[in-house]
Design an enzyme around this catalytic site. Structure first.
Site, PDB file in Angstrom:
ATOM      1  N   GLN A   1       4.253  36.991  14.445  1.00  0.00           N
ATOM      2  CA  GLN A   1       3.064  36.303  13.924  1.00  0.00           C
ATOM      3  C   GLN A   1       2.574  35.249  14.904  1.00  0.00           C
ATOM      4  O   GLN A   1       3.314  34.334  15.257  1.00  0.00           O
ATOM      5  CB  GLN A   1       3.403  35.657  12.574  1.00  0.00           C
TER       6      GLN A   1
ATOM      7  N   TYR B   1       0.238  32.534  14.783  1.00  0.00           N
ATOM      8  CA  TYR B   1      -0.623  31.612  14.042  1.00  0.00           C
ATOM      9  C   TYR B   1      -0.568  30.217  14.656  1.00  0.00           C
ATOM     10  O   TYR B   1      -1.535  29.717  15.201  1.00  0.00           O
ATOM     11  CB  TYR B   1      -0.200  31.552  12.568  1.00  0.00           C
TER      12      TYR B   1
ATOM     13  N   GLU C   1       3.178  35.150   2.179  1.00  0.00           N
ATOM     14  CA  GLU C   1       4.234  34.438   2.885  1.00  0.00           C
ATOM     15  C   GLU C   1       4.795  33.308   2.033  1.00  0.00           C
ATOM     16  O   GLU C   1       6.006  33.117   1.940  1.00  0.00           O
ATOM     17  CB  GLU C   1       3.705  33.889   4.212  1.00  0.00           C
TER      18      GLU C   1
ATOM     19  N   SER D   1       3.047  23.361   5.695  1.00  0.00           N
ATOM     20  CA  SER D   1       3.995  22.325   5.273  1.00  0.00           C
ATOM     21  C   SER D   1       3.827  22.010   3.792  1.00  0.00           C
ATOM     22  O   SER D   1       2.778  22.239   3.190  1.00  0.00           O
ATOM     23  CB  SER D   1       3.791  21.051   6.105  1.00  0.00           C
TER      24      SER D   1
END
Length: 398
Positions: free
Chosen positions: A126, A128, A244, A383
């Site tokens: 991934q 990102y 996710e 987060s």
């Protein structure tokens, strides 16, 4: 809302348990149970076993190689696999990219890419996060400039989990630098062996290079590797992150870890009595147990709502916050239970076949590395501070 399982669902649970007893290699289960490091070959072995049974892509439609399971069946499988100490399914291809392609990709992309995810020919990672664009993902700077039938990609990604094993990466790239933050972003598929790509490992607190930096220098990517529409990548990114964040909660994994903690607290003795009888330690365990039971109930409510046609929204963020906090609390209590025996760090002890003299009780050497590694849980996938902002916006309207 009925949170009880039907007789058919309980029969399915028994089918899953039978499969895990027969097909989950004891060697892999032992490595997971003892927090030993899993190799690429280990992860590929479990991937292959599940695919051979047709149980790898549990949330894909049947026409693309999925199981056709209900959301309740998927939840049952995930819980039982975690309790049996099965390795995790590497999520990037199966659980992240796959659903995005099924919903937003072209038929040619689905026909070409999905079978390669299932049979393991492609290992995806991934792309990102970037330096300066982690939780604030919309600030990403990696650019993709159109040049005829290609994009020219330049920039850097970071915290790329298992990127050292991957042969392909799905990336968020900025295709319109003049657009607002969440706009002008596209979702691009890139071969890792393309000239101009460099992967550098990042050593973590537990002594393992699980994550990486990925650098792109004038990397040419065919326009046909664009997913969906140009400049609409933020929509696809949010869709992927819903999967996710829900998976990060890890209810089954937390239950299995807490059961190991209970066993540990019953076997370790302090001042002539089991650690579980120490009032302060028992109170700490009780708080985690209560929060874990509450999270499991919340997770089942989300599953029941999804079974009725609902889609998770703020609930994904709630489960992400609480799930990661619980898993961190369990590793913290495990380290506390071992006391000074958790301090020595022998990296070799986390590898299969290590036969050196143990320092203290069995598995004590894995307690501190697991604790330090799991500090990341409340950061990646968005987060927990960002998740609270999402909840306040979606529910409270702030």
């Amino acid at each position: 809302m009925d949170l009880r399982f039907t007789p058919e669902e309980e029969a399915f649970r028994e089918e899953v348990r039978s499969f895990l007893r027969d097909k989950l290699p004891a060697r892999l289960a032992d490595k997971v149970r003892h927090d030993q490091r899993l190799t690429k070959a280990d992860l590929e072995e479990w991937h292959r076993i599940l695919n051979d049974r047709g149980w790898l892509a549990s949330h894909w439609p049947v026409e693309y190689g999925g199981t056709g399971w209900s959301v309740v069946q998927r939840a049952i499988f995930e819980d039982e696999a975690a309790k049996a100490h099965a390795p995790r399914i590497v999520p990037f291809g199966v659980s992240m990219l796959g659903p995005v392609l099924i919903k937003y990709g072209t038929e040619e992309q689905r026909k070409t890419i999905l079978p390669r995810i299932l049979d393991g020919r492609d290992w995806w990672c991934q792309g990102y996060s970037e330096p300066g664009a982690g939780s604030d993902l919309a600030s990403l700077k990696t650019s993709a400039v159109r040049d005829g039938d290609h994009y020219i990609v330049n920039g850097q990604k970071t915290w790329t989990t298992l990127g050292q094993f991957a042969n392909r990466i799905f990336c968020l790239v900025r295709t319109d630098p003049a657009a607002k933050a969440q706009e002008g972003i596209s979702f691009l598929l890139i071969d890792m062996d393309t000239p101009g790509i460099e992967v550098r490992p990042i050593m973590l607190l537990d002594g393992e290079a699980e994550v990486n930096e990925v650098f792109f220098t004038d990397v040419r990517v065919p326009v046909s590797n664009l997913v969906g529409e140009e400049n609409k990548g933020w929509t696809y990114a949010k869709y992927l992150l819903t999967y996710e964040r829900t998976n990060i909660a890890g209810v089954g994994s937390s239950i299995a870890a807490f059961e190991r903690l209970q066993s540990l607290a019953g076997s370790i003795r302090r001042d002539g009595r089991p650690l579980a009888d120490d009032p302060l330690f028992a109170a700490r365990m009780a708080r985690v147990e209560i929060e874990l039971a509450n999270m499991a109930t919340t997770n089942m409510r989300v599953v029941a709502a999804a079974a009725g046609g609902g889609a998770p929204g703020a609930e994904s963020s709630m489960l992400k916050i609480k799930g990661t906090e619980i898993r961190q609390a369990i590793t913290a209590l495990t380290r506390r239970a071992y006391g000074p025996y958790a301090q020595p760090f022998i990296p070799e002890a986390l590898e299969e076949g290590y036969n050196g003299e143990p320092v203290g009780p069995e598995d004590a050497g894995a307690a501190a590395p697991a604790y330090f590694n799991n500090r990341k849980l409340s950061i990646f996938g968005g987060s927990n501070e960002v998740q609270r902002n999402i909840i306040s916006k979606m529910i409270v309207g702030l």
